[in-house]
Design a protein around this motif. Structure first.
Motif, PDB file in Angstrom:
ATOM      1  N   GLN A 474      -3.610   6.439 -14.769  1.00 16.42           N
ATOM      2  CA  GLN A 474      -3.669   7.628 -15.873  1.00 16.42           C
ATOM      3  C   GLN A 474      -4.658   8.676 -15.569  1.00 16.42           C
ATOM      4  O   GLN A 474      -4.898   9.575 -15.760  1.00 16.42           O
ATOM      5  N   ASP A 475      -5.921   7.829 -14.779  1.00 11.79           N
ATOM      6  CA  ASP A 475      -7.016   8.417 -14.427  1.00 11.79           C
ATOM      7  C   ASP A 475      -6.957   9.549 -13.501  1.00 11.79           C
ATOM      8  O   ASP A 475      -7.314  10.585 -13.441  1.00 11.79           O
ATOM      9  N   THR A 476      -6.096   8.953 -12.411  1.00 12.73           N
ATOM     10  CA  THR A 476      -6.056   9.812 -11.049  1.00 12.73           C
ATOM     11  C   THR A 476      -4.586  10.504 -10.887  1.00 12.73           C
ATOM     12  O   THR A 476      -4.619  11.225 -10.141  1.00 12.73           O
ATOM     13  N   ARG A 477      -3.725  10.094 -11.916  1.00 12.70           N
ATOM     14  CA  ARG A 477      -2.450  10.584 -11.819  1.00 12.70           C
ATOM     15  C   ARG A 477      -1.611  10.398 -10.595  1.00 12.70           C
ATOM     16  O   ARG A 477      -0.865  11.201 -10.176  1.00 12.70           O
ATOM     17  N   GLN A 478      -1.843   9.046  -9.925  1.00 11.40           N
ATOM     18  CA  GLN A 478      -1.367   8.597  -8.698  1.00 11.40           C
ATOM     19  C   GLN A 478      -0.130   7.611  -9.235  1.00 11.40           C
ATOM     20  O   GLN A 478      -0.627   6.817  -9.951  1.00 11.40           O
ATOM     21  N   VAL A 479       0.622   7.496  -8.169  1.00  8.59           N
ATOM     22  CA  VAL A 479       1.557   6.205  -8.187  1.00  8.59           C
ATOM     23  C   VAL A 479       0.935   5.432  -7.239  1.00  8.59           C
ATOM     24  O   VAL A 479       1.140   5.824  -5.745  1.00  8.59           O
ATOM     25  N   VAL A 480       0.763   4.003  -7.371  1.00  8.52           N
ATOM     26  CA  VAL A 480       0.180   3.254  -6.536  1.00  8.52           C
ATOM     27  C   VAL A 480       0.963   1.992  -6.611  1.00  8.52           C
ATOM     28  O   VAL A 480       1.137   1.138  -7.695  1.00  8.52           O
ATOM     29  N   LEU A 481       1.079   1.485  -5.350  1.00  6.41           N
ATOM     30  CA  LEU A 481       2.056   0.459  -5.234  1.00  6.41           C
ATOM     31  C   LEU A 481       0.925  -0.644  -4.311  1.00  6.41           C
ATOM     32  O   LEU A 481       0.422  -0.524  -3.323  1.00  6.41           O
ATOM     33  N   TRP A 482       0.692  -1.661  -5.124  1.00  4.43           N
ATOM     34  CA  TRP A 482      -0.365  -2.743  -4.661  1.00  4.43           C
ATOM     35  C   TRP A 482       0.395  -3.725  -4.017  1.00  4.43           C
ATOM     36  O   TRP A 482       1.360  -4.441  -4.018  1.00  4.43           O
ATOM     37  N   CYS A 483      -0.040  -3.986  -2.583  1.00  2.00           N
ATOM     38  CA  CYS A 483       0.483  -4.820  -1.804  1.00  2.00           C
ATOM     39  C   CYS A 483      -0.479  -5.947  -0.981  1.00  2.00           C
ATOM     40  O   CYS A 483      -1.731  -5.882  -1.647  1.00  2.00           O
ATOM     41  N   LEU A 484       0.012  -6.838  -0.366  1.00  2.00           N
ATOM     42  CA  LEU A 484      -0.710  -7.874   0.361  1.00  2.00           C
ATOM     43  C   LEU A 484      -1.600  -7.520   1.448  1.00  2.00           C
ATOM     44  O   LEU A 484      -2.567  -8.347   1.864  1.00  2.00           O
ATOM     45  N   GLY A 485      -1.010  -6.494   2.183  1.00  2.00           N
ATOM     46  CA  GLY A 485      -1.686  -6.310   3.520  1.00  2.00           C
ATOM     47  C   GLY A 485      -0.829  -4.994   4.061  1.00  2.00           C
ATOM     48  O   GLY A 485       0.032  -4.371   3.316  1.00  2.00           O
TER      49      GLY A 485
END
Length: 726
Positions: A474-485
């Motif tokens: 919500q702060d940066t208005r980005q869609v972020v996919l967190w991955c292992l590497g």
């Protein structure tokens, strides 16, 4: 097991339906990337008759037809199930990826299995056995899972089975290297042109028989007179290792007294020790020659699996509760018991749609019945067709009994880790632990047509792979996919593009920065417009002062004399808070300030709620222009666990990232945990960079600590960058 002199010919391409748990063996293959796991699975499938010499099943599929990404990237990226039949048993081989980024697939395989085969290459040394492989060995040891070791790549020049066996004893045996011993020694043929003698057979240390694979078919014979003295020392050590783990306490005394222990007795005790997880045999394996049907050691390995590894009846089921959390006792591997099954993997098939790989722990799963799906939600669903996979092919199954695995088609609500149970008795299995994804991948739709499909594609990704986490920041208005590497992120992008038809662009990940006032300031907001008819009039005067970190926005009303009517004071506050959330310079939210409204003016006709909201925002902007602003960056608390020899390099690396080491402590034998506070701007790629610093042996966790002031030069650089839209 192992030294038996018979062979088995499976029905090509056919896998029988398991009708009882005692006839099932679930085995997971563990090993680093390139160790030869998939090649070993193919060799076992050929020996068992599941594929022909060209590596194809009857209906044209191959054992390697797993995933289109694997063909493009030339590496395994997901858990694959290959069922075989041998010696009256159904063997479910679970082939796992060896690369660290796909450890989630490995953990799913461990959950579904009752025993593990650790595959190591004879071409490596002790230092190149990955820390992840050693860690998995320790995990299996902690729960008593039976383990065996398979040495591959014996045809590589300058390799030694004996040397690799000694390495495995030191690495995996720990304080008891005699619990990791070979059952066979390779028999080598004449030297080739490169000076390397290829392994052509095996000699059984217990039976003292030769198993010759030189023709591509296993043949049994007696050793030559000169071969027996070469195996005496290894045979004596193996016998002592078996007797040391025997449940017959008199056996050691008889052996030390000179008694000749029957091979049958030793074999029986060996099988029991392997099944109990206290003895770990080492075997050798190699694929069959182009004109052969049986690869070196494959028969021995299949006999170890069927004779030494336990059936599901011998393994306790994971803890089971009701959906409300009440423990449910009495769950066992009984086909007639209450249904308890678990989704260990979710995938999409281009022909049949969504497929769920399910391990049944209790009861019997049948097609067309309605079950309760518990875990990420609670919903009743009708079971579709049951099938047994082989590469990309699916063979229909009439049922799946306790202890067995099957694929279930079109379970629309089920995700990895969910439990299937009877709809009138819903149950929930305690899920297995998954690693936390710590590498951010910020994405956005490439075009208008991709925007509608993006959310659906991302939702499918995280439903199939629980080691991915989706964040709408919500702060940066980005869609972020967190991955292992990085490899994990590459697979995610590949699947979005080729499986779900979504084109995405990767953009730099933005850390949520904030701003605050460095010193007090005052501001005046004047919003006066007259354009004929009803106008707009609002004036307000504010003082702004900084507050301690974490205070947020505090608004104080100190208006006297009604210069700002009471009904418009909340309007000023709303305008101030809205402007603070939007930022006053480069778009970073403004925090930790006290705003005091002390004066203003209003008009009896033209003043309004909207006018005073605008005036409040203007006043805050004017105050910010007159003040020195401090840019605040988030600081994370890191806990990095590494072997003792890498503590120094890790601490130096953290210090170079503007970090502060706050303490160290012993995590386990030979491993230290380092605690540090590091700005999040410096650890965006730490999931990748820690592997380099620690040679793949380190792991870490992170949590938000606080926001604190950023150094002036760096803050100015970031303000300029964001003001320019970079």
């Amino acid at each position: 097991m192992g030294d038996k002199a018979h062979t088995h010919t499976g029905a090509a391409g056919g896998v029988a339906v398991a009708d009882r748990p005692s006839a099932v063996r679930n085995v997971v293959l563990v090993g680093h990337s390139g160790s030869g796991k998939t090649t070993l699975v193919e060799a076992l499938a050929l020996t068992a008759g599941a594929v022909n010499r060209a590596g194809r099943v009857e209906d044209g599929g191959t054992v390697s037809d797993y995933d289109e990404i694997e063909h493009r990237q030339h590496r395994s990226v997901q858990l694959s199930l290959v069922p075989l039949e041998w010696g009256g048993c159904k063997i479910n081989l679970l082939d796992t990826p060896g690369y660290a980024d796909f450890v989630g697939e490995l953990r799913a395989g461990l959950r579904a299995a009752d025993a593990a085969l650790f595959v190591v290459s004879a071409a490596q040394d002790a230092q190149s056995v990955p820390a992840t492989t050693r860690a998995v060995w320790d995990e299996c040891a902690a729960v008593g899972m039976p383990r065996a070791i398979v040495v591959t790549h014996l045809d590589t020049a300058r390799t030694s089975f004996e040397t690799m066996t000694d390495i495995c004893g030191r690495i995996f045996g720990g304080a008891d290297p005699d619990a990791v011993l070979p059952l066979y020694l390779p028999v080598r043929g004449p030297e080739a042109a490169d000076g390397h003698a290829r392994a052509t057979g095996l000699v059984g240390l217990l039976s003292q028989r030769i198993f010759d694979y030189s023709t591509g078919e296993r043949r049994t014979g007696a050793p030559a007179a000169g071969q027996l003295p070469l195996i005496e020392a290894a045979r004596a050590r193996l016998i002592e290792g078996i007797i040391a783990e025997s449940e017959d306490e008199t056996l050691m005394d008889r052996y030390l007294g000179g008694a000749d222990i029957a091979v049958g007795t030793l074999t029986g005790d060996l099988e029991k020790a392997v099944a109990r997880g206290v003895f770990h045999p080492v075997l050798a394996a190699a694929p069959a020659p182009p004109d052969g049907r049986q690869g070196l050691g494959t028969v021995e390995l299949l006999e170890l699996i069927t004779g030494g590894f336990p059936s599901p009846l011998e393994r306790a089921a994971p803890a089971v509760t009701t959906p409300g959390g009440t423990p449910r006792a009495g769950i066992s591997c009984d086909p007639g018991g209450p249904l308890v099954a678990e989704v260990v993997k979710t995938a999409s098939d281009p022909y049949v749609g969504r497929l769920s790989l399910v391990r049944v722990f209790s009861g019997t799963l049948r097609p067309d019945e309605t079950v309760c799906v518990s875990g990420h939600g609670t919903e009743d669903e009708r079971i579709g067709a049951l099938s047994s996979p082989f590469g990309k092919r699916q063979r229909v199954l009439p049922r799946c009994v306790a202890g067995d695995l099957a694929c279930v088609a079109k379970l629309s609500s089920a995700e990895t880790g969910d439990t299937l149970s009877a709809k009138d008795e819903p149950l929930l299995m305690v899920p297995w632990t998954m690693p936390e994804p710590l590498l951010p991948l910020a994405v956005e739709a490439h075009g208008k047509a991709d925007e509608d499909r993006l959310s659906h594609g991302l939702a499918r990704l995280v439903a199939e792979d629980p080691t991915m986490r989706l964040e709408q920041n919500q702060d940066t208005r980005q869609v972020v996919l967190w991955c292992l590497g990085e490899a994990h992120a590459d697979v995610a992008l590949d699947r979005l593009r080729n499986r779900y038809g979504v084109r995405v662009d990767t953009v730099p990940y933005r850390v949520p920065l904030r701003e605050t006032f460095g010193d007090p300031a005052a501001g005046r907001g004047r919003h006066v417009k007259q354009s004929g008819g009803h106008g707009q009039f609002a004036i307000c005067e504010i003082d702004v002062e900084p507050l301690p970190p974490g205070s947020g926005i505090e608004f104080v009303d100190r208006v006297v004399g009604g210069s700002v009517p009471r009904q418009f004071v909340p309007s000023v506050e709303k305008g101030v808070r809205t402007q603070a959330a939007q930022g006053v310079t480069a778009g970073f939210p403004l925090v930790d300030i006290r705003v005091t409204l002390h004066d203003g003016k209003a008009h009896s006709v033209d003043s309004s709620d909207a006018a005073f909201q605008t005036a409040g925002a203007l006043a805050l902007r004017e105050a910010a222009a007159a003040a020195v602003l401090s840019l605040l960056e988030p600081v994370a608390e890191l806990r990095v666990t590494v072997p003792d020899e890498y503590v120094g390099p890790v601490m130096s690396d953290l210090t170079g990232r503007r970090g502060r080491v706050v303490g160290t402590e012993q995590a386990s034998r030979g491993r230290t945990s380092v605690r540090a506070e590091v700005p999040e701007l410096e650890i965006g790629r730490y999931a990748v960079e820690l592997r380099s610093v620690s040679h793949g042996t380190g792991r870490f966790s992170r949590s938000y600590a606080r926001h604190e002031a950023m150094p002036g030069p760096l803050a100015e650089k970031l303000r300029i960058r964001d003001a320019n839209g970079a």
